[in-house]
Design an enzyme around this catalytic site. Structure first.
Site, mmCIF file in Angstrom:
data_model
loop_
_atom_site.group_PDB
_atom_site.id
_atom_site.type_symbol
_atom_site.label_atom_id
_atom_site.label_comp_id
_atom_site.label_asym_id
_atom_site.label_seq_id
_atom_site.Cartn_x
_atom_site.Cartn_y
_atom_site.Cartn_z
ATOM 1 N N TYR A 1 3.869 -16.624 6.896
ATOM 2 C CA TYR A 1 3.596 -18.072 6.931
ATOM 3 C C TYR A 1 4.773 -18.876 7.482
ATOM 4 O O TYR A 1 4.590 -19.933 8.085
ATOM 5 C CB TYR A 1 3.128 -18.566 5.548
ATOM 6 C CG TYR A 1 1.693 -18.184 5.349
ATOM 7 C CD1 TYR A 1 1.333 -17.032 4.667
ATOM 8 C CD2 TYR A 1 0.683 -18.925 5.971
ATOM 9 C CE1 TYR A 1 0.008 -16.641 4.564
ATOM 10 C CE2 TYR A 1 -0.646 -18.546 5.878
ATOM 11 C CZ TYR A 1 -0.983 -17.394 5.186
ATOM 12 O OH TYR A 1 -2.286 -17.002 5.119
ATOM 13 N N ARG B 194 4.165 -18.775 11.089
ATOM 14 C CA ARG B 194 3.076 -19.695 11.450
ATOM 15 C C ARG B 194 3.570 -21.132 11.419
ATOM 16 O O ARG B 194 3.164 -21.969 12.235
ATOM 17 C CB ARG B 194 1.881 -19.485 10.524
ATOM 18 C CG ARG B 194 1.361 -18.084 10.507
ATOM 19 C CD ARG B 194 -0.056 -17.828 10.871
ATOM 20 N NE ARG B 194 -1.018 -18.828 10.838
ATOM 21 C CZ ARG B 194 -2.035 -18.859 9.960
ATOM 22 N NH1 ARG B 194 -2.095 -17.962 8.989
ATOM 23 N NH2 ARG B 194 -2.964 -19.779 10.036
ATOM 24 N N GLN C 137 -11.191 -25.940 9.956
ATOM 25 C CA GLN C 137 -10.843 -24.700 9.239
ATOM 26 C C GLN C 137 -9.362 -24.394 9.488
ATOM 27 O O GLN C 137 -8.818 -23.498 8.859
ATOM 28 C CB GLN C 137 -11.694 -23.530 9.735
ATOM 29 C CG GLN C 137 -13.180 -23.717 9.518
ATOM 30 C CD GLN C 137 -13.972 -22.614 10.193
ATOM 31 O OE1 GLN C 137 -14.211 -21.542 9.631
ATOM 32 N NE2 GLN C 137 -14.366 -22.863 11.429
ATOM 33 N N VAL D 161 -5.312 -24.663 9.539
ATOM 34 C CA VAL D 161 -4.309 -25.094 8.547
ATOM 35 C C VAL D 161 -3.144 -25.805 9.248
ATOM 36 O O VAL D 161 -2.282 -26.372 8.583
ATOM 37 C CB VAL D 161 -3.815 -23.876 7.723
ATOM 38 C CG1 VAL D 161 -4.959 -23.331 6.865
ATOM 39 C CG2 VAL D 161 -3.244 -22.765 8.592
ATOM 40 N N HIS E 104 -9.758 -25.059 4.574
ATOM 41 C CA HIS E 104 -9.003 -23.867 4.162
ATOM 42 C C HIS E 104 -7.559 -24.177 3.810
ATOM 43 O O HIS E 104 -6.729 -23.277 3.777
ATOM 44 C CB HIS E 104 -9.042 -22.803 5.284
ATOM 45 C CG HIS E 104 -10.422 -22.256 5.507
ATOM 46 N ND1 HIS E 104 -10.800 -21.666 6.693
ATOM 47 C CD2 HIS E 104 -11.532 -22.252 4.726
ATOM 48 C CE1 HIS E 104 -12.070 -21.302 6.611
ATOM 49 N NE2 HIS E 104 -12.535 -21.642 5.430
ATOM 50 N N CYS F 69 3.186 -24.271 -6.503
ATOM 51 C CA CYS F 69 3.830 -23.357 -7.447
ATOM 52 C C CYS F 69 2.761 -22.628 -8.260
ATOM 53 O O CYS F 69 1.857 -23.262 -8.822
ATOM 54 C CB CYS F 69 4.744 -24.144 -8.393
ATOM 55 S SG CYS F 69 5.417 -23.090 -9.691
ATOM 56 N N CYS G 112 9.989 -22.380 -7.002
ATOM 57 C CA CYS G 112 9.658 -23.772 -7.310
ATOM 58 C C CYS G 112 10.911 -24.516 -7.774
ATOM 59 O O CYS G 112 11.639 -24.022 -8.651
ATOM 60 C CB CYS G 112 8.607 -23.771 -8.425
ATOM 61 S SG CYS G 112 8.257 -25.372 -9.147
ATOM 62 N N LEU H 31 -15.257 -20.619 23.762
ATOM 63 C CA LEU H 31 -15.142 -19.631 24.843
ATOM 64 C C LEU H 31 -16.271 -18.605 24.813
ATOM 65 O O LEU H 31 -16.712 -18.117 25.835
ATOM 66 C CB LEU H 31 -13.792 -18.902 24.751
ATOM 67 C CG LEU H 31 -12.600 -19.551 25.437
ATOM 68 C CD1 LEU H 31 -11.425 -18.581 25.467
ATOM 69 C CD2 LEU H 31 -12.938 -19.994 26.864
#
Ligand code: BV8
Ligand code: ZN
Length: 239
Positions: free
Chosen positions: A63, A66, A98, A100, A116, A124, A146, A211
């Site tokens: 992540y 990302r 959808q 993020v 999503h 946390c 956290c 596509l």
């Protein structure tokens, strides 16, 4: 071949659903294309609560990558044209994504819901605190904790097998729609992939732009094949 623009009348209520395909031309990989995210990663390892428990560093590495990619990307003409359309239609426009990433918001979209979750929000697991978080973490020093209770944190994203929030507000928006348009989604994830069938049941016109033909192609009245940036800006002849 120039396609006829979709006519919008003065009382049309537009419901737009987008997927990873709308961010592809901004350089963000989709999930299921040949060069997609799921090709290089095991979904359950990097995008599930079990995977987080088993190997939080691997999940946070995925992540963090990302987040870096999304921060370096820019909205493309398809994102921008949807934001302009929202400006013209105001409360007769609703965008469900959808995705993020935040490219729709950075293009100017405000009437938007992320089914999503959000890449730039963390939560946390111990105390439930959610906070905006653009950090990419160096997992060699362990996984992030956290600030409040020092518990483990996770991206505030809906993983497979996890329930979705605010579905009722999505269904309310769909119930008032007079037209349904999906852009750049393979139609393979539920309950998002089911929305076109609910729209078809209400006998409102349903269009797909992307596509390749999606898995839920049978739910659409019309399928327009092509890239988002080539088709979306000229899609609507709105009022
Ligand atoms: C849930 C998080 C209740 C990670 C994701 C029936 C009803 C309800 C649930 C289910 C059901 N059947 C099965 C289920 C379970 C499951 C599911 O759908 N499984 C599938 C695989 C069958 N659903 C769930 O678990 C959902 N939870 O329903 O809760 C519950 C609870 C317990 C048990 C049961 C039910 C949670 C789903 C959310 C999963 N999280 N990701 C992350 O994002 O980091 S899914 C993942 O796929 C992404 O979030 C993404 O948003 C989503 C959809 O992918 P797409 O956006 O469509 O992207 P994809 O790569 O697939 O396709 C890209 C498309 O773009 C292609 O068509 C391509 O041609 C096109 N394209 C490419 N380039 C371009 C382009 N188009 C235009 N221009 C271009 N340039
Ligand atoms: Zn906490």
């Amino acid at each position: 071949m120039r396609r006829r623009r979709i006519q919008l009348t003065g009382d049309d209520q537009l419901f737009v659903l987008t997927g990873a395909g709308i961010s592809a031309e901004s350089g963000l990989p989709t999930f299921r294309d040949s060069d997609g995210l799921w090709k290089g990663h095991d979904v359950l390892e990097v995008a599930s609560a079990e995977g987080l428990k088993r190997n939080p560093e691997l999940v946070w590495d995925f992540y963090s990558m990302r987040r870096r990619d999304a921060l370096a990307a820019n909205p493309n003409n398809a994102h921008l044209s949807l934001a302009r359309l929202e400006e013209a239609l105001d409360d007769r426009f609703f965008l469900l994504t959808q995705n993020v990433d935040d490219l729709h918001e950075r293009a100017g979209s405000r009437r938007i819901q992320h089914i999503h979750g959000n890449l730039f929000t963390s939560r946390c697991i111990a105390c439930g605190a959610t906070f905006s978080d653009t950090n990419s973490y160096d997992v060699t020093k362990g996984s992030p904790k956290c600030a409040k209770c020092h518990g483990a944190i996770r991206p505030d994203i809906v993983w497979f097998g996890e329930s979705l929030e605010n579905l009722d507000s999505i269904y309310r928006q769909l119930a008032r729609a007079t037209m349904f348009v999906a852009i750049g989604t393979s139609g393979s994830v539920f309950p998002a992939a089911e929305l076109v069938y609910l729209a078809a049941k209400r006998q409102i016109p349903t269009y797909y732009v992307g596509l390749e033909s999606p898995e839920n192609a049978d739910g659409f009245d019309e399928i327009r094949l092509g890239s988002a940036t080539s088709l979306v800006p000229a899609l609507f002849a709105h009022i």
